[in-house]
Design a protein around this motif. Structure first.
Motif, PDB file in Angstrom:
ATOM      1  N   LYS A  30       0.818  -1.451  -0.078  1.00 28.74           N
ATOM      2  CA  LYS A  30       0.141   0.025   0.093  1.00 28.74           C
ATOM      3  C   LYS A  30       0.537   1.379   0.143  1.00 28.74           C
ATOM      4  N   THR A  53      -0.562   5.185  -4.580  1.00 29.56           N
ATOM      5  CA  THR A  53      -0.878   4.425  -3.560  1.00 29.56           C
ATOM      6  C   THR A  53      -2.164   4.082  -3.072  1.00 29.56           C
ATOM      7  N   ASN A  74      -5.277  -2.996  -2.006  1.00 30.72           N
ATOM      8  CA  ASN A  74      -4.296  -2.779  -1.136  1.00 30.72           C
ATOM      9  C   ASN A  74      -4.580  -3.756   0.077  1.00 30.72           C
ATOM     10  N   ASN A  77      -3.403  -6.893  -1.559  1.00 34.69           N
ATOM     11  CA  ASN A  77      -1.841  -6.763  -2.196  1.00 34.69           C
ATOM     12  C   ASN A  77      -1.972  -7.061  -3.661  1.00 34.69           C
TER      13      ASN A  77
END
Length: 127
Positions: A30, A53, A74, A77
């Motif tokens: 993240k 991000t 995030n 992943n």
């Protein structure tokens, strides 16, 4: 150690769609800007798309704008590339890549700025 594993490539007819995934491990996903690159047969590495991000900023090379969508989850992943209206010229090996430093807030098209790469996934678009 850092690992990036792409999946989702394949053979598709022109006009079709594919969704690429890149599963990351070994780092705090993240916190890192991520990109997709591709290498077409007989050509150099080309930056395709990048994402910040928190997903607030996405950028694309002109040739895929309006057809490709980059996204990330995030919590999982995972980086994605949704590819629609595919053309034969999209045929390439596609790579995901991690930017070299945390918290990068701009965008980068230069492969030298990325320090980790996946093994690539082949996308072939037939006419």
């Amino acid at each position: 150690q850092v690992q990036l594993v792409e999946s989702g490539g394949g053979l598709v007819q022109a006009g079709g769609s594919l969704r690429l995934s890149c599963t990351a491990s070994g780092f705090t996903f993240k916190y890192y800007y991520m990109s997709w690159f591709r290498r077409a047969p007989g050509k150099g590495l080309e930056w395709v798309s990048g994402i910040s991000t928190g997903s607030s900023s996405t950028t694309y090379v002109d040739s895929v704008k309006g057809r490709f969508t980059i996204s990330r989850d995030n919590a999982k992943n995972t980086l994605y590339l949704q590819m629609d209206s595919l053309k034969p010229e999209d045929t390439a090996v596609y790579y995901c890549a991690k930017y070299r430093t945390r918290y990068y807030t701009d965008s980068s098209y230069d492969a030298k700025d990325y320090d980790s790469w996946g093994q690539g996934t082949q996308v072939t678009v037939s006419s």
